[in-house]
Design an enzyme around this catalytic site. Sequence first.
Site, PDB file in Angstrom:
ATOM      1  N   LYS A 211       0.862  -1.180   0.000  1.00  0.00           N
ATOM      2  CA  LYS A 211       0.000   0.000   0.000  1.00  0.00           C
ATOM      3  C   LYS A 211       0.901   1.234   0.000  1.00  0.00           C
ATOM      4  O   LYS A 211       1.612   1.498   0.973  1.00  0.00           O
ATOM      5  CB  LYS A 211      -0.926   0.008   1.207  1.00  0.00           C
ATOM      6  CG  LYS A 211      -1.883   1.198   1.209  1.00  0.00           C
ATOM      7  CD  LYS A 211      -2.816   1.160   2.407  1.00  0.00           C
ATOM      8  CE  LYS A 211      -3.754   2.364   2.415  1.00  0.00           C
ATOM      9  NZ  LYS A 211      -4.643   2.366   3.590  1.00  0.00           N
TER      10      LYS A 211
ATOM     11  N   LYS B 210      -2.171  -1.728  -3.684  1.00  0.00           N
ATOM     12  CA  LYS B 210      -3.004  -0.524  -3.677  1.00  0.00           C
ATOM     13  C   LYS B 210      -2.090   0.698  -3.726  1.00  0.00           C
ATOM     14  O   LYS B 210      -1.166   0.777  -2.913  1.00  0.00           O
ATOM     15  CB  LYS B 210      -3.866  -0.507  -2.411  1.00  0.00           C
ATOM     16  CG  LYS B 210      -4.759   0.718  -2.261  1.00  0.00           C
ATOM     17  CD  LYS B 210      -5.564   0.638  -0.967  1.00  0.00           C
ATOM     18  CE  LYS B 210      -6.492   1.844  -0.830  1.00  0.00           C
ATOM     19  NZ  LYS B 210      -7.275   1.800   0.422  1.00  0.00           N
TER      20      LYS B 210
END
Length: 333
Positions: free
Chosen positions: A203, A255
């Site tokens: 992320k 992500k």
Amino acid sequence: MSAYGSFPGSRPRRLRTTPAMRRMVAEYRLHPSDLILPAFVREGISEPLAISAMPGVVQHTRDTLRKAAVEAVEAGVAGIMLFGVPADENKDALGTAGTEPDGILQVAIRDVKAEVGDDLVIMSDLCLDEYTDHGHCGVLDEHGRVDNDATLERYAEMAQVQADAGVHVVGPSGMMDGQVGVIRDALDETGHEDVSILAYTAKYSSAFYGPFREAVASSLQGDRKTYQQDPANARESLRELALDLEEGADMVMVKPAGPYLDILHRVAEAVDVPVAAYQISGEYAMVEAAAEKGWIERDRAIMETLLGIKRAGADTILTYWATEVAGWLRAER
């Protein structure tokens, strides 16, 4: 016949001649069950609230969230990722609304579970940022820095209350070191061995989260660069991946999706567990904004971005277009 005999002997265009031909030889296909719908539910509202930076996306009431879950099931969507948005007065330094059995996210999990049962994989965001008055993903120390290990204790509590509410999958998104292991232990020790963990493995600290901050009414002060990954780094993702798998992750995620397709491909090549990618708010907003101005063809652009994510290696894709696109795909069959 040309002066060069039968040149060119190989004509790839033969396999592009008609829509039926292109469908037949397509190397990658999207299916409704590839898609997961992120959804926001806000405490204390009687009508859904539009998110200005994400046209078509709303902060749901409890009732409209139930309807959205039913629509997702009917479209064939695989899952729904729930984000709770508490009232501002219920935020505090420890994010206690995130661990209260009657906190908005836990209530939403029970609502969706009662509405659709096991027909939809119910997922929950396991993070403190929505519930803290400072907007960070963890507990702050006396110097205002995120305290990794104190935060893990809070995550263990969150995992338990979300599992008690009936969630199928928890998604720890805070990027604290050791979070997957602590959550796995907390779930197992409280009789929730069947609850899966979708690890937010890679992320990145991204500029594309802006619209999401509006969606969850973020109170963020500062930035998250000390715990989310640096966009300059790639190998680091594989280190995070190895740690998450060692700690017991059932699935892993990259992500954002679009700006990190190279990372997604590396992760997908390295593992034998399901790989997810999150097409985040900024990716959504860019397509919608450009389409609204007439600069791109909206539907084609949506499908192209999703196919790119699938082609890079994602087994499942979190996208705000999940229900809409699933409807398109079912209509094509």
